[in-house]
Design an enzyme around this catalytic site. Sequence first.
Site, mmCIF file in Angstrom:
data_model
loop_
_atom_site.group_PDB
_atom_site.id
_atom_site.type_symbol
_atom_site.label_atom_id
_atom_site.label_comp_id
_atom_site.label_asym_id
_atom_site.label_seq_id
_atom_site.Cartn_x
_atom_site.Cartn_y
_atom_site.Cartn_z
ATOM 1 N N ASP A 1 -5.032 3.739 7.867
ATOM 2 C CA ASP A 1 -6.466 3.457 8.015
ATOM 3 C C ASP A 1 -6.810 1.972 8.204
ATOM 4 O O ASP A 1 -7.943 1.647 8.563
ATOM 5 C CB ASP A 1 -7.234 3.972 6.785
ATOM 6 C CG ASP A 1 -7.237 5.493 6.712
ATOM 7 O OD1 ASP A 1 -6.715 6.136 7.648
ATOM 8 O OD2 ASP A 1 -7.753 6.029 5.721
ATOM 9 N N ALA B 1 -0.807 7.352 2.579
ATOM 10 C CA ALA B 1 -0.060 8.196 3.527
ATOM 11 C C ALA B 1 0.775 7.335 4.478
ATOM 12 O O ALA B 1 1.935 7.644 4.756
ATOM 13 C CB ALA B 1 -1.032 9.070 4.319
ATOM 14 N N THR C 1 2.501 -5.043 14.702
ATOM 15 C CA THR C 1 1.291 -5.862 14.846
ATOM 16 C C THR C 1 1.611 -7.000 15.813
ATOM 17 O O THR C 1 2.716 -7.061 16.365
ATOM 18 C CB THR C 1 0.864 -6.467 13.488
ATOM 19 O OG1 THR C 1 1.826 -7.463 13.131
ATOM 20 C CG2 THR C 1 0.789 -5.406 12.408
ATOM 21 N N SER C 2 0.672 -7.908 15.981
ATOM 22 C CA SER C 2 0.902 -9.046 16.882
ATOM 23 C C SER C 2 1.824 -10.093 16.250
ATOM 24 O O SER C 2 2.276 -11.009 16.924
ATOM 25 C CB SER C 2 -0.432 -9.691 17.264
ATOM 26 O OG SER C 2 -1.046 -10.232 16.098
ATOM 27 N N CYS D 1 -7.302 13.456 1.231
ATOM 28 C CA CYS D 1 -8.010 14.591 1.831
ATOM 29 C C CYS D 1 -8.150 15.756 0.862
ATOM 30 O O CYS D 1 -8.957 16.660 1.080
ATOM 31 C CB CYS D 1 -7.282 15.072 3.076
ATOM 32 S SG CYS D 1 -7.023 13.761 4.269
ATOM 33 N N GLY E 1 0.824 -1.202 0.000
ATOM 34 C CA GLY E 1 0.000 0.000 0.000
ATOM 35 C C GLY E 1 0.856 1.249 0.000
ATOM 36 O O GLY E 1 1.784 1.383 0.794
ATOM 37 N N TYR F 1 4.566 -4.932 10.582
ATOM 38 C CA TYR F 1 4.121 -3.624 11.077
ATOM 39 C C TYR F 1 2.868 -3.219 10.309
ATOM 40 O O TYR F 1 2.563 -3.781 9.250
ATOM 41 C CB TYR F 1 5.225 -2.582 10.853
ATOM 42 C CG TYR F 1 6.510 -2.951 11.552
ATOM 43 C CD1 TYR F 1 6.851 -2.378 12.781
ATOM 44 C CD2 TYR F 1 7.385 -3.895 10.999
ATOM 45 C CE1 TYR F 1 8.032 -2.732 13.431
ATOM 46 C CE2 TYR F 1 8.561 -4.249 11.644
ATOM 47 C CZ TYR F 1 8.877 -3.662 12.847
ATOM 48 O OH TYR F 1 10.033 -4.012 13.500
ATOM 49 N N GLY G 1 -18.265 7.026 6.141
ATOM 50 C CA GLY G 1 -17.104 6.428 6.787
ATOM 51 C C GLY G 1 -16.527 5.266 6.017
ATOM 52 O O GLY G 1 -16.882 5.033 4.853
ATOM 53 N N ALA H 1 -8.310 1.526 3.864
ATOM 54 C CA ALA H 1 -9.694 1.189 4.188
ATOM 55 C C ALA H 1 -10.531 1.403 2.942
ATOM 56 O O ALA H 1 -10.070 1.995 1.964
ATOM 57 C CB ALA H 1 -10.199 2.081 5.319
#
Lengths: 461, 461
Positions: free
Chosen positions: A293, A14, A283-284, A46, A11, A289, A254, A115
């Site tokens: 979003d 941002a 992350t777990s 944005c 990805g 990482y 949203g 997202a």
Amino acid sequence: LVNEQRIVIIGCGAGGGTAAQLARKTDRNAKITILEMSKYAQYSKCGLPYVISEKIKKFENLIEFSKEWFEKEKINLYLNTEVTEVNIKEKKITFKKDNKLEYTEFDKLILATGAESNIPPIKNIQINNKLTQGVYCLRTLEEGKILYSALKNVKKVVIIGAGLIGLETADVLYQKGLNVTIVEALPNILENTLDSDMSNSILNEIESKINVYTNHFATEIELKNEKIENIHIKNNETNKEFKIETDLIVVATGSKPDVTIAEKIGCKIGKKGGITVNEKSETSVKDVYAAGDCTEYKDFITKQSTLIGLGSIAVRQGIAAGINAAGGNYALHEGLLQTRTSEFFGYEVAAVGPVKKEISNFPIVYGKFSGSSLISYFPGGKPIVMKIGVNENTGEIISAQSVGANAALRINVFACAIQNKVHVEDMRKMETAYAPPIAPTLDAITLVCDVAYLKYSRKNR
Amino acid sequence: LVNEQRIVIIGCGAGGGTAAQLARKTDRNAKITILEMSKYAQYSKCGLPYVISEKIKKFENLIEFSKEWFEKEKINLYLNTEVTEVNIKEKKITFKKDNKLEYTEFDKLILATGAESNIPPIKNIQINNKLTQGVYCLRTLEEGKILYSALKNVKKVVIIGAGLIGLETADVLYQKGLNVTIVEALPNILENTLDSDMSNSILNEIESKINVYTNHFATEIELKNEKIENIHIKNNETNKEFKIETDLIVVATGSKPDVTIAEKIGCKIGKKGGITVNEKSETSVKDVYAAGDCTEYKDFITKQSTLIGLGSIAVRQGIAAGINAAGGNYALHEGLLQTRTSEFFGYEVAAVGPVKKEISNFPIVYGKFSGSSLISYFPGGKPIVMKIGVNENTGEIISAQSVGANAALRINVFACAIQNKVHVEDMRKMETAYAPPIAPTLDAITLVCDVAYLKYSRKNR
């Protein structure tokens, strides 16, 4: 021979783009690869409404870091590239580009999958799992272009969702001379940004320009010859339903995190549906990482996990993910302030910390102040409304909201105060900068603290 | 029968007027009296240049609290009233009004006698202890009116002193179409506001509009038929002297506290010549308080006593003096931040904390950042230059300076940070409010911290 570490980022929004940049800054030799599904390098989501309004000349101007820029930084950016499999054991990613399957290996993986728009369950909103013609989102550059073209010959538009993006879009379409209606299922506009008393203070002005239906949800889109004719909306309380004629519908209700890959490789997904990350954007799963979003992280005040929905936070998480993945050590603050701002219909609005409804069980006193940006004798002063929340027991400032002149910069002062657990009594005495053409001797920043302090001290006598 | 306490305030400027208001708020029954030498109720000195520029229509508009306003608050305001004696033992004040001596008694006394303009030792600047005709100050409303009238038929003007007030005045006179020259004895303009690298960043633009002579002091005014013809100025380094033709001279070389009464009643006077006060605005004499330009108080960072020269601080001291004199309990912060701002020649400048030359013996690292108020793709972004100082040992931010868009509000964020001893590492990670039309994802506020943090961390490896 240097053993270069390999960092792969999925990805290039941002979060991902920033992570790549900071990884490069941290390790000049790392092999850094970004796999991006769309055909665009890192651009500003944005900014989309302002291309629609033609304030910004073309959509491509929103690209902040081009493919060439990444090349110059020796970052391999693959566009139009779909990740088909992540083998977390073998640390190997398979991806499809130009209909060809390729693979790459990694030592560290950064998920920045973003997202996608929430599509509310409205009859006829989708046909065959695709948005019905005449219904648009405004989340990606592609969607921006499609909406922009679709606006030709349109007179009436309905926007579903009166959050920041819904209102930004409403203002932009109003400025273009369209008849705009905004429909919000919640009782007030801007429910996640401002308390209702603050949002209501601008509602009259907004209603003088567009039609606002709060407490109404859309139930059905009426089509005629495959063209949108009406949208049905229903009052949440009275259940009264009626229809509004419209040529076009924008959905701004949203988004939901894209966690498909994260789930497959076993990353913990939080209650809100985002990838759970810590202050280091870990992350777990070891060596994985996440930023932006697609993640959720705890709120500084409520300590509740919360979805990331702000570009400013995506960038900060990207900084942490990039530095840490590359072997550095960077921890964000213990929780999010969610400092946020926007402007529409002539108002600048800004806030930091939770809105009242999120902390209704907290012991809080609120102070509110309405004044001007300048001393009364100086021409050109603009109205300011400020409100802060103070922990009734500790006196610490925990939230602030502002509508009016330079709301965002005034809110930044409170971001500093909240982050550092500043007591309202200290804050009200703070020396603010004063000059007649710039700010009054006692700025709204300290005067709103006076009001809250009085309430706080009455409770603590 | 209530035994009303009697509070007398000498001086109705920002300090005295505010003290009266807060005393009234604290004690609804106190007998409050203000004795003011001039014929004006509380007005804004800082607004004077903007009446000269006609941005504000008339001088009387600067009166923020009228005689009637004080009457309504049951505060006895005596104008045109000269205090002739304070008997501190008997707590009795004698004053002259309409050439009649009267007296009043007090339980608490607040000195707010202000300051008067420094008159530099220039040959012919005064005749018989009065300013020579054609030489003006701009500190009082009366002086403002006189200067305004004197400007008719004037073409050339010399301003002595390139501090905030000198530059504000220079800009105003430049806007009126006059040929303006500013003469400063120190090596740079704005020596008490900005470091030289910051002030030099705006010097070119200023020099394109007016003549600037730094490092030059005025030695002599040349008169012909009692009219000013030339002013002689001398280079501090080369001693080269030359003359500048001028019709009018404005003196803006700072002020000295008026401590005549304070000295007589035994108040401790500090090294800088002001009345020494503490955080409660108490002087060294029991039941005597002082506020505003007649006082000195310690700086938050240097811990050195410093003269008050800002209206914003006068107001804050007035709050403390008024509340405490009336029996309340109000303490200001332990030291002054000296948050300050102004605008001239198209620039907003602002700063908080000491300038470099005041803390040259401190262990400090500086960070500087030049950027824009908006993301590059968004039209209308304005330049911002920011600089911060960080304690090299503790990492705490101790000063900040800004030139450009919304300098003052950005400096307010740093006022909060300095006051609360925020570490530069925490500050650089702060979430600032972001939206394309308002501010970038990473504001200059955090980016300047990044620069300073890198230097700090290199020193502390």
